[in-house]
Each structure stands twice: as C-alpha cells, then as structure tokens.
Scaffold this active site. Structure first.
Site, PDB file in Angstrom:
ATOM      1  N   LYS A 203       0.820  -1.216   0.000  1.00  0.00           N
ATOM      2  CA  LYS A 203       0.000   0.000   0.000  1.00  0.00           C
ATOM      3  C   LYS A 203       0.849   1.260   0.000  1.00  0.00           C
ATOM      4  O   LYS A 203       0.489   2.261  -0.612  1.00  0.00           O
ATOM      5  CB  LYS A 203      -0.961   0.007   1.193  1.00  0.00           C
TER       6      LYS A 203
ATOM      7  N   LYS B 294      -5.064 -10.239  -6.555  1.00  0.00           N
ATOM      8  CA  LYS B 294      -6.236 -10.672  -5.787  1.00  0.00           C
ATOM      9  C   LYS B 294      -7.440  -9.759  -6.081  1.00  0.00           C
ATOM     10  O   LYS B 294      -7.257  -8.575  -6.386  1.00  0.00           O
ATOM     11  CB  LYS B 294      -5.917 -10.755  -4.293  1.00  0.00           C
TER      12      LYS B 294
ATOM     13  N   LYS C 289     -11.286  -4.476  -3.311  1.00  0.00           N
ATOM     14  CA  LYS C 289     -12.135  -3.291  -3.459  1.00  0.00           C
ATOM     15  C   LYS C 289     -11.336  -2.107  -3.972  1.00  0.00           C
ATOM     16  O   LYS C 289     -11.893  -1.156  -4.487  1.00  0.00           O
ATOM     17  CB  LYS C 289     -12.774  -2.832  -2.145  1.00  0.00           C
TER      18      LYS C 289
HETATM   19  P1  TYM Z   1     -10.706  -6.690   4.258  1.00  0.00           P
HETATM   20  O1  TYM Z   1     -11.781  -5.729   4.639  1.00  0.00           O
HETATM   21  O2  TYM Z   1      -9.778  -6.310   3.173  1.00  0.00           O
HETATM   22  O3  TYM Z   1     -11.351  -8.081   3.847  1.00  0.00           O
HETATM   23  C1  TYM Z   1     -12.304  -8.754   4.671  1.00  0.00           C
HETATM   24  C2  TYM Z   1     -12.064 -10.248   4.594  1.00  0.00           C
HETATM   25  O4  TYM Z   1     -12.137 -10.703   3.230  1.00  0.00           O
HETATM   26  C3  TYM Z   1     -10.960 -11.444   2.907  1.00  0.00           C
HETATM   27  N1  TYM Z   1     -10.637 -11.224   1.481  1.00  0.00           N
HETATM   28  C4  TYM Z   1     -10.393 -12.198   0.597  1.00  0.00           C
HETATM   29  N2  TYM Z   1     -10.397 -13.531   0.704  1.00  0.00           N
HETATM   30  C5  TYM Z   1     -10.124 -14.254  -0.407  1.00  0.00           C
HETATM   31  N3  TYM Z   1      -9.864 -13.697  -1.628  1.00  0.00           N
HETATM   32  C6  TYM Z   1      -9.865 -12.347  -1.776  1.00  0.00           C
HETATM   33  N4  TYM Z   1      -9.622 -11.805  -2.971  1.00  0.00           N
HETATM   34  C7  TYM Z   1     -10.136 -11.533  -0.635  1.00  0.00           C
HETATM   35  N5  TYM Z   1     -10.211 -10.182  -0.436  1.00  0.00           N
HETATM   36  C8  TYM Z   1     -10.507 -10.018   0.869  1.00  0.00           C
HETATM   37  C9  TYM Z   1      -9.881 -10.894   3.827  1.00  0.00           C
HETATM   38  O5  TYM Z   1      -8.830 -11.814   3.993  1.00  0.00           O
HETATM   39  C10 TYM Z   1     -10.673 -10.653   5.099  1.00  0.00           C
HETATM   40  O6  TYM Z   1     -10.773 -11.840   5.852  1.00  0.00           O
HETATM   41  N6  TYM Z   1      -7.444  -5.945   7.949  1.00  0.00           N
HETATM   42  C11 TYM Z   1      -8.676  -6.629   7.589  1.00  0.00           C
HETATM   43  C12 TYM Z   1      -9.845  -6.289   8.473  1.00  0.00           C
HETATM   44  C13 TYM Z   1      -9.603  -6.539   9.912  1.00  0.00           C
HETATM   45  C14 TYM Z   1      -9.556  -7.809  10.558  1.00  0.00           C
HETATM   46  C15 TYM Z   1      -9.301  -7.510  11.934  1.00  0.00           C
HETATM   47  C16 TYM Z   1      -9.722  -9.119  10.130  1.00  0.00           C
HETATM   48  C17 TYM Z   1      -9.374  -5.586  10.855  1.00  0.00           C
HETATM   49  N7  TYM Z   1      -9.211  -6.161  12.060  1.00  0.00           N
HETATM   50  C18 TYM Z   1      -9.197  -8.542  12.869  1.00  0.00           C
HETATM   51  C19 TYM Z   1      -9.604 -10.133  11.082  1.00  0.00           C
HETATM   52  C20 TYM Z   1      -9.347  -9.835  12.442  1.00  0.00           C
HETATM   53  C21 TYM Z   1      -9.025  -6.235   6.170  1.00  0.00           C
HETATM   54  O7  TYM Z   1      -8.678  -5.177   5.709  1.00  0.00           O
HETATM   55  O8  TYM Z   1      -9.876  -7.109   5.548  1.00  0.00           O
END
Ligand code: TYM
Length: 338
Positions: free
Chosen positions: A114, A200, A203
């Site tokens: 990022k 991947k 968003k």
């Molecule tokens: P975020 O908001 O980017 O994504 C939410 C969840 O979706 C999964 N994910 C994917 N899985 C498979 N293929 C993909 N292309 C894909 N894109 C997204 C992510 O792995 C995630 O599980 N930092 C985290 C949010 C967060 C979090 C936490 C998660 C904040 N605190 C504590 C677990 C525990 C994030 O930005 O996910």
C-alpha cells in the site's frame, strides 16, 4: 473456542470477501449453536488509515452491516458491531504499541504494497494498522479468526505481540492474551481479479470489471463473467492442466467454492469444453447464489433505524466482553487507574 473477525467498511462486499471470509463467519456462527457467541465487526477505525470521505464511510458502514446480515450473520446469535463504538480497540492498540516492534511492522507485505515507494507520505495509521488488528482479536481472547489468505501475516503478528506481551508482563503462569489462530478456507483462500489471475480480487482495484459485488444485478454479473479474462484453450480434465493458466484456475476455483464441490469435480464435469459453455454456467451459479442475499440486502437498507439498533446493541455487548482483558492489560503494565 472464541471466534472473532472483521471487515473494512470501504466499498462493496465482493466475491473475494464472501468466499474468503464471510461465508465462513456464517458457518462458524451456525456451528457454535448455544455454546458461545462469535464477534464480527466493521473495521471502521482501520478505514481511516487511508484517505477517505467521511460521508461515504458512514454510508458504507451501514451498507456493510446490511450486507453481513443479508449473508446470514444473525445479530441475535452473533455480536455484530463497529469498532468506533467500542473504544477499547483503540485503547488496547496503544497499550500494545509498547510491545510491537518497528521491524515487525516494516515486514508487513500489506504495508509495503500500500505504501509503495512513498513511505514517508503515508499516515502513521497505515503503518500501525496491524497493531490495531492485533488489539481487535486479543481484546476478546480470540482463538479462531476466519480470514482470507491475505490476512495471515497480520495474524501471525498478533501472535508475536501476544507472546512477547505475555513473556514481558504476565505474572506467574497466567497469560494476559490467548494466541489467535487464523482460519483460512482451503477452497477459497485467495479469489483473484477477473481481469488478472495473478492479482487478488480487491475493493481498491480501479476496474469495476475485476470484481463481482454483492450488490450487482444479474445482468451485471453475467456481463462481468463473460468479459472475464481467459485463454483460448478448452478446459482440461485434470487440475495439472491448469498450471500456468491463472485466470482459468481462478474461475474453476470460484465455481467449485460456490457449488461446494472440488476443483477436480468441476473439471470432470467441464473438461474438454471451452469458456463459451463454462462461463454461462458460472454466471448462472453466481446469480443464483447472490440473488437471495441481494434481495435481503435491499430490504435491510430500507430501515436505517434497525441497522443503527443492531450496531448499538452489538457494541454494548462487545464493550462488556472486552472489559476484563483491557483491565488486565492496564494492570499488567503497572498503569494506575483508580
Ligand atoms: P478486508 O476488509 O480487506 O477483507 C475482509 C475479509 O475478506 C478477505 N478477502 C479475501 N479472501 C479471499 N480472496 C480475496 N480476494 C479476498 N479479499 C478479501 C480478507 O482476507 C478478510 O478476511 N485488515 C482486515 C480487516 C480486519 C480484521 C481484523 C480481520 C481488521 N481487524 C481482525 C480479522 C481480524 C481487512 O482489511 O480485511
């Protein structure tokens, strides 16, 4: 067993989020029965680590809440909330900041991706983001954290922070924090972009055609699947034949995850056929899988007050759940509070 996970309320819920994480949240919630409540949250505090428009964040938080309920998260059985209503997340992040090391954060691939070449220009929040993520799960003594593959490194960091904190500050044999385990779906750990099988689905991809959103209508889903990048070869009958064909592998993986079968089985059914017949079948399966969720989402979005109430109730429960660990952390650090 304590299940905790979060999602950033930026943009739409897409197929990668759904197959990589949310579907497992629902499964875990359903399997828990009466033996305990899972905690699922909107990571709105994480969302301010990058430039954002306040009004959009507010709207996205409500939309993501509706999307999670539409997917099957039941606020009566799980604790569904947003971080901003539970100050203990931000407090614990600060308390853990004395333990987290610069070198650990510097190695985070998401930070490197990022920030790119402009590290100096990034917010401090983007750098310390994984410490907040550690606080999110450690606050509730999480044992299982259902996430996609891309979050694995952040959870390993949470374990490192917990381990060091326990070693440095826990008295006797009673650790302050439980070490959390990531729970990554074997069949959908990483859903890739429809435009590039090596990136991947995300968003933040500027191309709308790269992802399928929960809110896409049937026509849009069909159009995106038909436009998905592929190659001219017919599908092989065995998985080995998909080596070096990342786009084809991704589409087969999506089909398998949605249909609840193995990739091998999909190739047994479609081997020898071209994308001209596979893509419409995949499109139909996507439309069929998302239609009830989309309808429910639209209904939920009609009732703003109900969504506010879900978050307020979830936050009250989360505040209560987090209090013992937060208190224990202050105490372990020798901070005087009364
Ligand atoms: P975020 O908001 O980017 O994504 C939410 C969840 O979706 C999964 N994910 C994917 N899985 C498979 N293929 C993909 N292309 C894909 N894109 C997204 C992510 O792995 C995630 O599980 N930092 C985290 C949010 C967060 C979090 C936490 C998660 C904040 N605190 C504590 C677990 C525990 C994030 O930005 O996910």
């Amino acid at each position: 067993m304590q299940v905790v996970s979060g999602i950033q309320p930026t943009g739409n819920l897409h197929l990668g989020n759904y197959l990589g994480a949310i579907r497992n949240w629902v499964k875990m919630q359903d399997e828990m029965g009466d033996s305990g409540q899972c905690l699922f949250f909107l990571a709105d505090l994480h969302a301010i680590s990058q430039p954002h428009v306040p009004a959009e964040l507010k709207q996205s938080t409500l939309e993501m809440t509706a999307a999670l309920v539409a997917c099957g998260i039941d606020p009566a059985r799980s604790i569904l909330f947003n971080q901003a209503q539970v100050p203990a997340h931000a407090e614990l992040q600060w308390l853990l900041s004395g333990t987290a090391r610069m070198g650990w954060l510097n190695r985070m691939t998401q930070w490197k991706d990022k920030a790119g070449k402009n590290r100096e220009g990034q917010s401090i929040a983007l750098f310390t983001y994984p410490v907040l993520q550690a606080a999110d799960v450690l606050l509730y003594q999480a044992t299982h954290v259902p996430v996609g593959e891309d979050q694995k490194q952040h959870l390993e960091l949470a374990r490192d922070i917990a381990e060091k904190f326990n070693r440095d500050f826990a008295s006797g044999d009673a650790p302050v924090f439980t070490l959390p385990e990531p729970y990554i779906p074997p069949e959908a750990a990483r859903i890739m972009s429809l435009r590039d099988g090596t990136a991947k689905m995300s968003k933040s991809d500027p191309s709308e055609a790269s992802r399928i959103n929960l809110t896409d209508d049937a026509e849009t889903i069909m159009k995106k699947v038909k436009k998905a990048k592929t190659d001219p070869e017919p599908l092989p009958s065995e998985l080995d034949g998909l080596n070096d064909r990342p786009e084809a592998l991704n589409l087969i993986g999506i089909f398998a995850a949605l249909a609840g079968v193995s990739k091998e089985q999909v190739l047994i059914d479609f081997g020898g056929q071209g994308f001209g017949s596979f893509k419409p079948a995949l499109g139909d399966l996507l439309v069929e899988s998302f239609a009830p969720i989309t309808a429910r989402f639209r209904d939920l979005m009609q009732d703003r007050e109900a969504l506010d109430a879900i978050l307020a109730k979830g936050a009250a429960k989360a505040r209560e759940r987090g209090t013992p660990t937060l208190d224990a952390t202050y105490k372990a650090l020798g901070l005087v509070r009364d």
